[in-house]
Write a protein that holds these residues in place. Structure first.
Motif, PDB file in Angstrom:
ATOM      1  N   ARG A  44      34.158 -40.353  27.943  1.00 40.46           N
ATOM      2  CA  ARG A  44      35.234 -39.207  26.999  1.00 40.46           C
ATOM      3  C   ARG A  44      35.380 -40.004  25.567  1.00 40.46           C
ATOM      4  O   ARG A  44      35.121 -41.373  25.613  1.00 40.46           O
ATOM      5  CB  ARG A  44      36.518 -39.203  27.736  1.00 40.46           C
ATOM      6  CG  ARG A  44      36.497 -38.311  28.987  1.00 40.46           C
ATOM      7  CD  ARG A  44      38.013 -38.377  29.697  1.00 40.46           C
ATOM      8  NE  ARG A  44      38.461 -39.439  30.089  1.00 40.46           N
ATOM      9  CZ  ARG A  44      39.699 -39.524  30.548  1.00 40.46           C
ATOM     10  NH1 ARG A  44      40.508 -38.506  30.608  1.00 40.46           N
ATOM     11  NH2 ARG A  44      40.176 -40.813  31.095  1.00 40.46           N
TER      12      ARG A  44
ATOM     13  N   LEU B 108      46.736 -35.597  22.466  1.00 45.42           N
ATOM     14  CA  LEU B 108      47.244 -36.851  22.974  1.00 45.42           C
ATOM     15  C   LEU B 108      48.739 -37.035  21.985  1.00 45.42           C
ATOM     16  O   LEU B 108      49.792 -37.253  22.228  1.00 45.42           O
ATOM     17  CB  LEU B 108      46.351 -38.114  22.713  1.00 45.42           C
ATOM     18  CG  LEU B 108      45.178 -38.018  23.460  1.00 45.42           C
ATOM     19  CD1 LEU B 108      44.410 -39.226  23.246  1.00 45.42           C
ATOM     20  CD2 LEU B 108      45.544 -37.980  24.981  1.00 45.42           C
TER      21      LEU B 108
ATOM     22  N   LEU C 229      37.732 -40.415  22.099  1.00 44.20           N
ATOM     23  CA  LEU C 229      38.859 -40.013  21.226  1.00 44.20           C
ATOM     24  C   LEU C 229      38.315 -39.324  20.071  1.00 44.20           C
ATOM     25  O   LEU C 229      37.594 -39.630  19.318  1.00 44.20           O
ATOM     26  CB  LEU C 229      39.540 -41.355  20.844  1.00 44.20           C
ATOM     27  CG  LEU C 229      40.541 -42.061  21.788  1.00 44.20           C
ATOM     28  CD1 LEU C 229      41.015 -43.377  21.167  1.00 44.20           C
ATOM     29  CD2 LEU C 229      41.476 -41.191  22.589  1.00 44.20           C
TER      30      LEU C 229
ATOM     31  N   VAL D 274      36.252 -44.352  24.873  1.00 44.53           N
ATOM     32  CA  VAL D 274      37.035 -44.761  25.652  1.00 44.53           C
ATOM     33  C   VAL D 274      36.682 -45.501  26.894  1.00 44.53           C
ATOM     34  O   VAL D 274      37.419 -46.419  27.630  1.00 44.53           O
ATOM     35  CB  VAL D 274      38.142 -43.771  26.009  1.00 44.53           C
ATOM     36  CG1 VAL D 274      38.940 -43.180  24.916  1.00 44.53           C
ATOM     37  CG2 VAL D 274      37.555 -42.799  27.191  1.00 44.53           C
TER      38      VAL D 274
ATOM     39  N   LEU E 262      41.806 -36.160  23.221  1.00 43.54           N
ATOM     40  CA  LEU E 262      40.582 -36.857  23.920  1.00 43.54           C
ATOM     41  C   LEU E 262      39.771 -35.620  24.619  1.00 43.54           C
ATOM     42  O   LEU E 262      40.033 -34.419  24.916  1.00 43.54           O
ATOM     43  CB  LEU E 262      41.570 -37.133  25.352  1.00 43.54           C
ATOM     44  CG  LEU E 262      40.708 -37.965  26.182  1.00 43.54           C
ATOM     45  CD1 LEU E 262      40.111 -39.090  25.715  1.00 43.54           C
ATOM     46  CD2 LEU E 262      41.476 -38.234  27.626  1.00 43.54           C
TER      47      LEU E 262
ATOM     48  N   LEU F 266      45.795 -42.746  28.743  1.00 43.03           N
ATOM     49  CA  LEU F 266      44.765 -41.669  28.866  1.00 43.03           C
ATOM     50  C   LEU F 266      45.315 -41.025  30.169  1.00 43.03           C
ATOM     51  O   LEU F 266      45.489 -41.543  31.111  1.00 43.03           O
ATOM     52  CB  LEU F 266      43.608 -42.311  28.798  1.00 43.03           C
ATOM     53  CG  LEU F 266      42.970 -42.832  27.664  1.00 43.03           C
ATOM     54  CD1 LEU F 266      41.526 -43.443  28.130  1.00 43.03           C
ATOM     55  CD2 LEU F 266      43.013 -41.937  26.446  1.00 43.03           C
TER      56      LEU F 266
ATOM     57  N   ARG G 107      47.250 -49.558  28.755  1.00 41.45           N
ATOM     58  CA  ARG G 107      46.866 -48.547  27.677  1.00 41.45           C
ATOM     59  C   ARG G 107      45.844 -49.016  26.618  1.00 41.45           C
ATOM     60  O   ARG G 107      45.627 -50.258  26.658  1.00 41.45           O
ATOM     61  CB  ARG G 107      48.067 -48.366  27.049  1.00 41.45           C
ATOM     62  CG  ARG G 107      49.254 -47.613  27.539  1.00 41.45           C
ATOM     63  CD  ARG G 107      50.685 -47.515  26.944  1.00 41.45           C
ATOM     64  NE  ARG G 107      51.661 -46.577  27.406  1.00 41.45           N
ATOM     65  CZ  ARG G 107      52.333 -45.694  26.765  1.00 41.45           C
ATOM     66  NH1 ARG G 107      51.678 -45.155  25.674  1.00 41.45           N
ATOM     67  NH2 ARG G 107      52.963 -44.726  27.329  1.00 41.45           N
TER      68      ARG G 107
END
Length: 353
Positions: free
Chosen positions: A238, A287, A240, A234, A258, A351, A325
Motif C-alpha cells: 500500500r 487518514l 501513502l 508503507v 492510504l 494504518l 505506528r
C-alpha cells in the motif's frame, strides 16, 4: 512545484476571509490542540521552521519538494531548483530541529538541470529522482552525478510528444519494500482521462543491481481540485498519498490518504481513464485532513484555514513508534517567497487494516 503551478479554485473573497477567520479561531482553541490528534489515525508531534530562508555554502535552502531517509539516518531532500541536500533532523520531547549540512547541484544525463520533484534512496545508497519537465526518472550517485535514465512510457511525456500536461507529471516517487518495485505518481490527469483520475507508473527489476523495466500502471482518483504531490510506501504494497490544492484568499488543502493498488487493474493500455469505467482503480482511505491538526502555535505568512498549513509537498516514512505506528516527516515548499514557509512536520499514523 511552484505556487503558480498549483491547482487553484476560484472563490468569493468575502466568503474566503470569513472561512479563514472562523477556522483559525476554531483551531486556536480546539480540544485537538491538547491531544495533538489530527484524526483517529493521525497525530502531529511537532513542527520546525529551522530551515526557513536559510542558506548553505551560498545556496538557498528551500524550494524543497521531496524527502527520503538516507543511509546513516540523515534525511535527503531535493528542491525543484536542482539541488540535493543532506539534513540533520532531530526530534526530542515533542520538539523538532533541523539543519542542512551538505548540498550538491543536480544535472541530468544530458547536462540539463532537472525540475526535481520526487526522491527515493535505493538500497545501494544511490538516489532515484524524478523530474516533471519531460517527465523523467534518473539515478544519481551520492555525489549527484547522473548515472542512469529509466525508460518512461511515451503517453506520459508532455504534449505534443505525449498526453501529459506541463507541470502535472511525475511529482511523487517511492520504492516498495525490498527495492524491486519503483512507483511514480502523476500530479494531474493525462489529456483524454477524467480530470481527477491520475496515473501511478511502476517499474520492476529482478534484484539489486538489475535495471528497472517499465511495469504496470494504475489509476487513482484524487479529490476534486487537488493534485497528487507525493507517495510513500508503507511496506505491504500500500501507499501513502499526499493530495494538495490551493485556493486564493483561503490557503492550502492538504489531505493524507492510504491507497491500495494491489487489486487495481493495469491501465497502461487504457486510452480514456475514468472513475466509472471498466478498469478498477486503486482504492483509497482518508487518514487525515491536515486542516484538523492542532496548530501547535504555528503562524502563517498568508491566509490559511489553519496557520500550521503551508505548501506541503514532501513526505517520507522515517520509522515506527513503540506502538507500531508509522513515523512520518513532511516538508513544505516555500517557492523562495516571503509569503510561504519551509516547514518540517513530524507525524505518526496508525494504518487501518
Amino acid at each position: 512545484m511552484r505556487l503558480s503551478r498549483s491547482i487553484t479554485a476560484s472563490v468569493v473573497m468575502s466568503m474566503a476571509i470569513g472561512v479563514v477567520l472562523a477556522q483559525g479561531a476554531a483551531h486556536a482553541g480546539s480540544p485537538g490542540a491538547l491531544s495533538r490528534d489530527c484524526s483517529d489515525l493521525v497525530r502531529i508531534r511537532a513542527f520546525s521552521d529551522d530551515l526557513d530562508k536559510k542558506t548553505l555554502d551560498d545556496v538557498y535552502v528551500g524550494n524543497l519538494s521531496a524527502l527520503a531517509v538516507d543511509r546513516g539516518g540523515r534525511i535527503t531532500a531535493v528542491s525543484d531548483e536542482s539541488y540535493v541536500y543532506s539534513l540533520d533532523v532531530r526530534e526530542k520531547a515533542r520538539s523538532l530541529s533541523a539543519e542542512a549540512v551538505a548540498v550538491a547541484s543536480l544535472t541530468d544525463a544530458n547536462g540539463r538541470a532537472p525540475d526535481s520533484e520526487g526522491l527515493a534512496v535505493d538500497l545501494d545508497g544511490t538516489r532515484l529522482i524524478s523530474s516533471e519537465t519531460e517527465p523523467s526518472v534518473t539515478r544519481y550517485d551520492r555525489d549527484g552525478t547522473a548515472v542512469e535514465a529509466l525508460p518512461v512510457p511515451a503517453a506520459l511525456a508532455v504534449a505534443p510528444a505525449g498526453r501529459a500536461v506541463r507541470n502535472q507529471t511525475f511529482e511523487g516517487l517511492t520504492l516498495q519494500r525490498g527495492g524491486r518495485t519503483l512507483v511514480a505518481s502523476m500530479e494531474g490527469a493525462l489529456s483524454g482521462d477524467q480530470a481527477d483520475v491520475v496515473r501511478l507508473q511502476t517499474w520492476h527489476r529482478a534484484g539489486l543491481g538489475k535495471s528497472f523495466k517499465v511495469g504496470a500502471q494504475y489509476g487513482y482518483q484524487a479529490d476534486t481540485g487537488l493534485g497528487v504531490v507525493e507517495l510513500a510506501a508503507v511496506g505491504d504494497g500500500r501507499l501513502l498519498v499526499l493530495e494538495r490544492g490551493f485556493t486564493v484568499g483561503v490557503g492550502n488543502t492538504v489531505r493524507l490518504y492510504l491507497a491500495d493498488p494491489r487489486r487495481a487493474d493495469d491501465v497502461s493500455g487504457t486510452e480514456a481513464l475514468t472513475s466509472d469505467g471498466p478498469a478498477r482503480l486503486a482504492s483509497k482511505t482518508l487518514l487525515a485532513d491536515l486542516v484538523d491538526c492542532p496548530s501547535l502555535g504555528a503562524t502563517a505568512e498568508q491566509p490559511q484555514p489553519n496557520p500550521l498549513l503551508d505548501n506541503i509537498e514532501g513526505l517520507a516514512v522515517t520509522g515506527h513508534t513503540a506502538a507500531g505506528r508509522l513515523r512520518l516527516l513532511l516538508v513544505s515548499d516555500d517557492n523562495e517567497r516571503e509569503t510561504q514557509i519551509t516547514r518540517l512536520y513530524s507525524l505518526d499514523v496508525r494504518l487501518p487494516r
